[in-house]
Write a protein that holds these residues in place. Sequence first.
Motif, PDB file in Angstrom:
ATOM      1  N   LEU A  45       0.718  -1.098  -0.024  1.00  0.00           N
ATOM      2  CA  LEU A  45       0.025   0.058   0.074  1.00  0.00           C
ATOM      3  C   LEU A  45       0.765   1.350  -0.135  1.00  0.00           C
ATOM      4  O   LEU A  45       1.829   1.244   0.925  1.00  0.00           O
ATOM      5  CB  LEU A  45      -0.909  -0.059   1.409  1.00  0.00           C
ATOM      6  CG  LEU A  45      -2.256  -0.658   1.137  1.00  0.00           C
ATOM      7  CD1 LEU A  45      -2.277  -2.176   0.692  1.00  0.00           C
ATOM      8  CD2 LEU A  45      -3.471  -0.224   2.262  1.00  0.00           C
ATOM      9  N   LEU A  46       0.556   2.102  -0.833  1.00  0.00           N
ATOM     10  CA  LEU A  46       1.214   3.426  -0.912  1.00  0.00           C
ATOM     11  C   LEU A  46       0.635   4.600  -0.459  1.00  0.00           C
ATOM     12  O   LEU A  46      -0.396   4.737  -1.480  1.00  0.00           O
ATOM     13  CB  LEU A  46       2.122   3.609  -2.355  1.00  0.00           C
ATOM     14  CG  LEU A  46       2.621   4.891  -2.637  1.00  0.00           C
ATOM     15  CD1 LEU A  46       3.953   5.094  -1.718  1.00  0.00           C
ATOM     16  CD2 LEU A  46       3.152   5.190  -4.146  1.00  0.00           C
ATOM     17  N   GLY A  47       0.698   5.153   0.418  1.00  0.00           N
ATOM     18  CA  GLY A  47       0.107   6.218   0.901  1.00  0.00           C
ATOM     19  C   GLY A  47       0.405   7.617   0.260  1.00  0.00           C
ATOM     20  O   GLY A  47       1.643   7.733  -0.050  1.00  0.00           O
ATOM     21  N   THR A  48      -0.550   8.225  -0.489  1.00  0.00           N
ATOM     22  CA  THR A  48       0.269   9.372  -1.241  1.00  0.00           C
ATOM     23  C   THR A  48      -0.652  10.760  -0.750  1.00  0.00           C
ATOM     24  O   THR A  48      -1.808  10.759  -0.026  1.00  0.00           O
ATOM     25  CB  THR A  48      -0.372   9.248  -2.760  1.00  0.00           C
ATOM     26  OG1 THR A  48      -1.663   9.299  -2.938  1.00  0.00           O
ATOM     27  CG2 THR A  48       0.501   7.964  -3.129  1.00  0.00           C
TER      28      THR A  48
ATOM     29  N   SER B  16       5.204  12.361  -4.030  1.00  0.00           N
ATOM     30  CA  SER B  16       4.192  11.160  -4.140  1.00  0.00           C
ATOM     31  C   SER B  16       3.897  10.269  -5.583  1.00  0.00           C
ATOM     32  O   SER B  16       4.242   9.211  -5.633  1.00  0.00           O
ATOM     33  CB  SER B  16       2.681  11.501  -3.912  1.00  0.00           C
ATOM     34  OG  SER B  16       2.751  11.891  -2.321  1.00  0.00           O
ATOM     35  N   VAL B  17       4.105  11.506  -6.398  1.00  0.00           N
ATOM     36  CA  VAL B  17       4.148  11.040  -7.905  1.00  0.00           C
ATOM     37  C   VAL B  17       5.601  10.033  -8.289  1.00  0.00           C
ATOM     38  O   VAL B  17       5.746   8.968  -8.647  1.00  0.00           O
ATOM     39  CB  VAL B  17       4.152  12.105  -8.862  1.00  0.00           C
ATOM     40  CG1 VAL B  17       4.548  11.407 -10.275  1.00  0.00           C
ATOM     41  CG2 VAL B  17       2.860  12.968  -8.778  1.00  0.00           C
ATOM     42  N   GLU B  18       6.664  10.538  -7.378  1.00  0.00           N
ATOM     43  CA  GLU B  18       7.822   9.950  -7.674  1.00  0.00           C
ATOM     44  C   GLU B  18       8.010   8.552  -6.884  1.00  0.00           C
ATOM     45  O   GLU B  18       8.352   7.586  -7.212  1.00  0.00           O
ATOM     46  CB  GLU B  18       9.091  10.771  -7.223  1.00  0.00           C
ATOM     47  CG  GLU B  18       9.143  12.040  -8.134  1.00  0.00           C
ATOM     48  CD  GLU B  18       9.462  11.729  -9.344  1.00  0.00           C
ATOM     49  OE1 GLU B  18      10.099  10.812 -10.167  1.00  0.00           O
ATOM     50  OE2 GLU B  18       8.581  12.611 -10.441  1.00  0.00           O
ATOM     51  N   ASP B  19       7.185   8.526  -5.787  1.00  0.00           N
ATOM     52  CA  ASP B  19       7.015   7.341  -4.952  1.00  0.00           C
ATOM     53  C   ASP B  19       6.623   6.285  -5.725  1.00  0.00           C
ATOM     54  O   ASP B  19       7.110   5.098  -5.517  1.00  0.00           O
ATOM     55  CB  ASP B  19       6.149   7.652  -3.676  1.00  0.00           C
ATOM     56  CG  ASP B  19       7.241   8.304  -2.767  1.00  0.00           C
ATOM     57  OD1 ASP B  19       8.272   8.557  -2.861  1.00  0.00           O
ATOM     58  OD2 ASP B  19       6.421   9.119  -1.633  1.00  0.00           O
ATOM     59  N   VAL B  20       5.480   6.528  -6.479  1.00  0.00           N
ATOM     60  CA  VAL B  20       4.771   5.414  -7.392  1.00  0.00           C
ATOM     61  C   VAL B  20       5.940   4.702  -8.489  1.00  0.00           C
ATOM     62  O   VAL B  20       5.774   3.528  -8.348  1.00  0.00           O
ATOM     63  CB  VAL B  20       3.811   6.075  -8.308  1.00  0.00           C
ATOM     64  CG1 VAL B  20       3.128   5.137  -9.163  1.00  0.00           C
ATOM     65  CG2 VAL B  20       2.486   6.586  -7.428  1.00  0.00           C
ATOM     66  N   SER B  21       6.611   5.623  -8.937  1.00  0.00           N
ATOM     67  CA  SER B  21       7.440   5.077  -9.913  1.00  0.00           C
ATOM     68  C   SER B  21       8.685   4.193  -8.995  1.00  0.00           C
ATOM     69  O   SER B  21       8.953   3.271  -9.738  1.00  0.00           O
ATOM     70  CB  SER B  21       8.489   6.326 -10.516  1.00  0.00           C
ATOM     71  OG  SER B  21       7.654   6.984 -11.592  1.00  0.00           O
ATOM     72  N   GLN B  22       8.965   4.567  -8.012  1.00  0.00           N
ATOM     73  CA  GLN B  22       9.962   3.757  -7.141  1.00  0.00           C
ATOM     74  C   GLN B  22       9.624   2.504  -6.830  1.00  0.00           C
ATOM     75  O   GLN B  22      10.039   1.627  -7.126  1.00  0.00           O
ATOM     76  CB  GLN B  22      10.225   4.744  -5.658  1.00  0.00           C
ATOM     77  CG  GLN B  22      11.302   3.886  -4.715  1.00  0.00           C
ATOM     78  CD  GLN B  22      12.681   3.911  -5.095  1.00  0.00           C
ATOM     79  OE1 GLN B  22      12.871   4.533  -6.074  1.00  0.00           O
ATOM     80  NE2 GLN B  22      13.373   2.901  -4.563  1.00  0.00           N
ATOM     81  N   ILE B  23       8.447   2.347  -6.463  1.00  0.00           N
ATOM     82  CA  ILE B  23       7.523   1.267  -6.013  1.00  0.00           C
ATOM     83  C   ILE B  23       7.495   0.195  -7.100  1.00  0.00           C
ATOM     84  O   ILE B  23       7.816  -0.985  -7.240  1.00  0.00           O
ATOM     85  CB  ILE B  23       6.335   1.423  -5.315  1.00  0.00           C
ATOM     86  CG1 ILE B  23       6.592   1.789  -3.758  1.00  0.00           C
ATOM     87  CG2 ILE B  23       5.536  -0.166  -5.297  1.00  0.00           C
ATOM     88  CD1 ILE B  23       5.323   1.875  -3.108  1.00  0.00           C
ATOM     89  N   VAL B  24       7.000   0.919  -8.322  1.00  0.00           N
ATOM     90  CA  VAL B  24       6.990   0.031  -9.718  1.00  0.00           C
ATOM     91  C   VAL B  24       8.104  -0.578 -10.134  1.00  0.00           C
ATOM     92  O   VAL B  24       8.285  -1.537 -10.490  1.00  0.00           O
ATOM     93  CB  VAL B  24       6.234   0.916 -10.722  1.00  0.00           C
ATOM     94  CG1 VAL B  24       6.410   0.103 -11.931  1.00  0.00           C
ATOM     95  CG2 VAL B  24       4.766   1.165 -10.124  1.00  0.00           C
ATOM     96  N   LYS B  25       9.192   0.343 -10.030  1.00  0.00           N
ATOM     97  CA  LYS B  25      10.588  -0.209 -10.465  1.00  0.00           C
ATOM     98  C   LYS B  25      11.082  -1.127  -9.668  1.00  0.00           C
ATOM     99  O   LYS B  25      11.612  -2.272 -10.263  1.00  0.00           O
ATOM    100  CB  LYS B  25      11.615   1.168 -10.435  1.00  0.00           C
ATOM    101  CG  LYS B  25      12.871   0.891 -10.711  1.00  0.00           C
ATOM    102  CD  LYS B  25      13.830   2.062 -10.698  1.00  0.00           C
ATOM    103  CE  LYS B  25      15.241   1.635 -11.154  1.00  0.00           C
ATOM    104  NZ  LYS B  25      16.052   2.879 -11.070  1.00  0.00           N
TER     105      LYS B  25
END
Length: 279
Positions: A59-62, A69-78
Motif C-alpha cells: 500500500l502506497l499512501g500518497t 508522491s508521484v515519484e514514490d509511485v515510480s520507485q515502487i513500480v521499479k
Amino acid sequence: MKYHACIRQLQKNLKTVALTNRAQIFRTVRSRNYGGYSNIKLPTSATLVQNDKQGTVVLLGTVHFSKQSVEDVSQIVKVLKPNAILVELCRQRVSLLELDDKKFLEDAKKFDSRKMKQAVKGQNFVSGMLHAMLLKTYADIAKELGVAPGGEFRRAYHEMKKIPGCKLFLGDRPIQITIARAFQSLSVYELGQVLFHLTTSNPKPLDKFQLERYKDKDFVHAQFEEITRDVPAFKKIFHVFVDERDKCLAYSLQECVRTGTNLTPCRTVFVIGVYTTRL
C-alpha cells in the motif's frame, strides 16, 4: 487517516505483516522468507501488507498534490514490477488518468461559476453544491501549488502501460454515492452548519512542505480533531468518506489480489490517498 484505517481493515481480512519503520526516506524491508521478496526498498509512506509465497502486496499512501508522491509511485513500480496496480479512483473520476496537467492548470485559473454549474449539472442541490466546492478547492490548490490533482494515479497508469501483462484496477466507490450518503446522514440543522462552514471558512495557504505533513498520522489526527471540534457534524461526513470507503477499498484490494492469484507470483501495488480530503 483513510490510508491507516484501510490498513487496519485489511489486516482483519488478510494474513499480513505490516512493517511501519519510517525513520528513513527510503527504507529496506527485510521480512522472513515465506517465498516472497526478502529485500524491498519502500518510500516512507508505503506499507508492506503481504509478502509470502502467494504474493506481495504494497500500500502506497500518497498526498494528492504532492510531486514526491508521484515519484514514490515510480520507485515502487521499479522495485516490485507489479502485475496489478489498484488506484483509489472510481469510473466517474477515471478521466483523471488522461488529464492534461498543463490544460488543467490553465482551466483552474479561469474556474468560474459557469464552469462550476456545468460540472454539477444533473445533481441535486446539496450534492451539487458539495461537488462544486470540492472542484473549486482542487482548482484553488492547483493554482497555489502549480500541480494538477491525481498526479500519482496518472503516474501509476503510465507505469502500468510499460509493464507487459500488468493491469490497472479501480478501487473506489462512485463519488456521487459517497457525497449523497454523507449528506443523507445529516439533519437539517447539521447540514446548515456544514454549508455555513464551507462557504465562510478561509483556508490557510498551502505549500509543498506543508503538504508532506499530511503523511504524518498525528498531524492528520490533529486536523481532524480541530475541524470536528468546530463543526461536530463533520464526524458523520468523515464516517462516510473514511470508514465506509475503507471497507470498499479493502474489499477492492482483496478482489484485485484474488484476481491476480493465477499469476505467479502475484505482485500488487495499491495507490491510495494517505489523508482524508479536507472539505
